[in-house]
Scaffold this active site. Sequence first.
Site, PDB file in Angstrom:
ATOM      1  CG  ASP A  70      -8.138  12.556   6.263  1.00 56.45           C
ATOM      2  OD1 ASP A  70      -7.292  12.761   5.409  1.00 56.45           O
ATOM      3  OD2 ASP A  70      -8.914  11.715   6.008  1.00 56.45           O
ATOM      4  CG  HIS A  71      -2.134  14.361   4.814  1.00 56.71           C
ATOM      5  ND1 HIS A  71      -2.271  12.916   4.592  1.00 56.71           N
ATOM      6  CD2 HIS A  71      -1.871  14.955   3.804  1.00 56.71           C
ATOM      7  CE1 HIS A  71      -1.714  12.642   3.473  1.00 56.71           C
ATOM      8  NE2 HIS A  71      -1.709  13.778   2.836  1.00 56.71           N
TER       9      HIS A  71
ATOM     10  CG  ASP B 211      -2.149   4.428   2.465  1.00 56.79           C
ATOM     11  OD1 ASP B 211      -1.932   4.907   3.790  1.00 56.79           O
ATOM     12  OD2 ASP B 211      -1.689   4.685   1.519  1.00 56.79           O
TER      13      ASP B 211
ATOM     14  CG  HIS C  37      -6.420  10.770   2.544  1.00 56.77           C
ATOM     15  ND1 HIS C  37      -6.083  11.176   3.773  1.00 56.77           N
ATOM     16  CD2 HIS C  37      -5.085  10.024   2.203  1.00 56.77           C
ATOM     17  CE1 HIS C  37      -4.911  10.689   4.176  1.00 56.77           C
ATOM     18  NE2 HIS C  37      -4.308  10.191   3.254  1.00 56.77           N
TER      19      HIS C  37
HETATM   20  C1  BG6 Z   1      -0.907   9.234   3.200  1.00 62.46           C
HETATM   21  C2  BG6 Z   1      -0.847   7.685   2.600  1.00 62.46           C
HETATM   22  O1  BG6 Z   1      -2.039   9.239   3.910  1.00 62.46           O
HETATM   23  O2  BG6 Z   1      -1.339  10.186   2.009  1.00 62.46           O
HETATM   24  C3  BG6 Z   1       0.070   7.635   1.472  1.00 62.46           C
HETATM   25  O3  BG6 Z   1      -0.397   6.854   3.748  1.00 62.46           O
HETATM   26  C4  BG6 Z   1      -0.192   8.551   0.381  1.00 62.46           C
HETATM   27  O4  BG6 Z   1       0.307   6.163   1.020  1.00 62.46           O
HETATM   28  C5  BG6 Z   1      -0.289   9.961   0.930  1.00 62.46           C
HETATM   29  O5  BG6 Z   1       1.175   8.529  -0.400  1.00 62.46           O
HETATM   30  C6  BG6 Z   1      -0.755  10.960  -0.315  1.00 62.46           C
HETATM   31  O6  BG6 Z   1      -0.896  12.188   0.357  1.00 62.46           O
HETATM   32  P1  BG6 Z   1      -0.105  13.421  -0.209  1.00 62.46           P
HETATM   33  O7  BG6 Z   1      -0.447  14.558   0.565  1.00 62.46           O
HETATM   34  O8  BG6 Z   1       1.475  13.034  -0.561  1.00 62.46           O
HETATM   35  O9  BG6 Z   1      -0.810  13.492  -1.715  1.00 62.46           O
END
Ligand code: BG6
Length: 430
Positions: free
Chosen positions: A181-182, A239, A244
């Site tokens: 989960d980035h 998503d 997140h």
């Molecule tokens: C991803 C989603 O996990 O996170 C995307 O699939 C989203 O839809 C993105 O745009 C947002 O991450 P960040 O790091 O660009 O804010």
Amino acid sequence: MKKPQNCIIVIFGASGDLTKRKLVPAIFDLYKQDMLPEKFAVLGTSSSKFTDEEFRGNMKRAVEKSIIDCTGDQLSGFLDKLNYISLDFTNAEGYSEIAEKLKVLDNTCDSNCNYIFYLATLPSLFETVIANLGKASLNKSKTGYRRIVIEKPFGYDLDSARLINKSIHKVFKEEQIYRIDHYLGKETVQNVLVTRFSNGIFEPIWNRNYIHHVEITSAEQIGIENRGVYYDKTGALRDMVQSHLLRLAALVAMEPPSSFDSDAVRNEQIKVLQSLRHISESEVETSVIRGQYLSSTIKGESIKGYREEEGVAPDSKTETYAAIKFYIDNWRWGGVPFYIRSGKRLPTRVTEAVIHFKKTPHYLFKQTSGGNNENQLIIRIQPDEGIILKIGMKEPGSGFNVKSVNMDFHYKDLSDIRLPEAYERLLYDC
Ligand code: BG6
């Protein structure tokens, strides 16, 4: 930082948006900072037919788009490490070609057969790819390690998530699996823990006695980019919200762990998730809002509506905006509403958690416009990472007019070091 062992990173879904926007730029950035192994290679694979040269050309453009300062030498040195094979992921026989290519790369980068398989594919392909890796015996090695990285969303619902877990465990052991989960790799998300647990002043008031409600927002200006096929089956709830933003809520709401050990931190987060009050069907109408973006003009550019995007059904009901009110039923949070909202194509880009404290029980002073007699702690995840405390102050001059002012700390003031991107951190950890 310690240099990792030589290895090969295999990216499944190498022609996709994630590879271009996040993964390859992050690997390049690690390379630039000399944080990759002495010798490494990247092997991209997807159903698209590219030669190595074409793949390198695509990745060159992707890196140039996302990282501003890099020299031509650095970039070409990096691009030489990229390789590509086209593969129909559903064809088990095709994986022997990957195995052959890996053998060749083993020799050039003394990898000791250390492989990281990164699944940047549509979630519906996870089980197929994993099973086929198993059939080709790529899940184990006598000498090196084999690791598998899986992006969210992990399944479509609880049953499918359990099924995926079962299928992975047939092929990989738990310690080989990295569920990503980035958001949790973001500097300021990690700082939530430090803010809460390295300062004595917050903990005593971090509860239902002092906090009125908590708001967690992730607003994006971008649309769904080229991800219609994925997004239309996923939507904002899967998503962003259940992954997140719920994880962010867990960091805000968890009890202090007994140590900073990963199990201890994880256990406290799980307790929060276990305490979420179930939203019954009859409550959905008053607790949840879903929406879709329509066509519009933003800064002079005409923007398609969600239903006109490629890969999206013209009568799609998938939400690109979701807002939820929920409660955490435990002693700390009993009765405190949490609001989570997330959407695409919104006017500003911001991700933040706002803790709204209760108002003073009795108010003595006159509030000037804009003031509302409420203290807020804003934890800004991005952009302009930092922390803001809103407090009331006397306006200079006669009388006792009170104005709400900000005490703010900008994360960038802490050091000149560029904040590492989440994917860099997570890939480095893997
Ligand atoms: C991803 C989603 O996990 O996170 C995307 O699939 C989203 O839809 C993105 O745009 C947002 O991450 P960040 O790091 O660009 O804010």
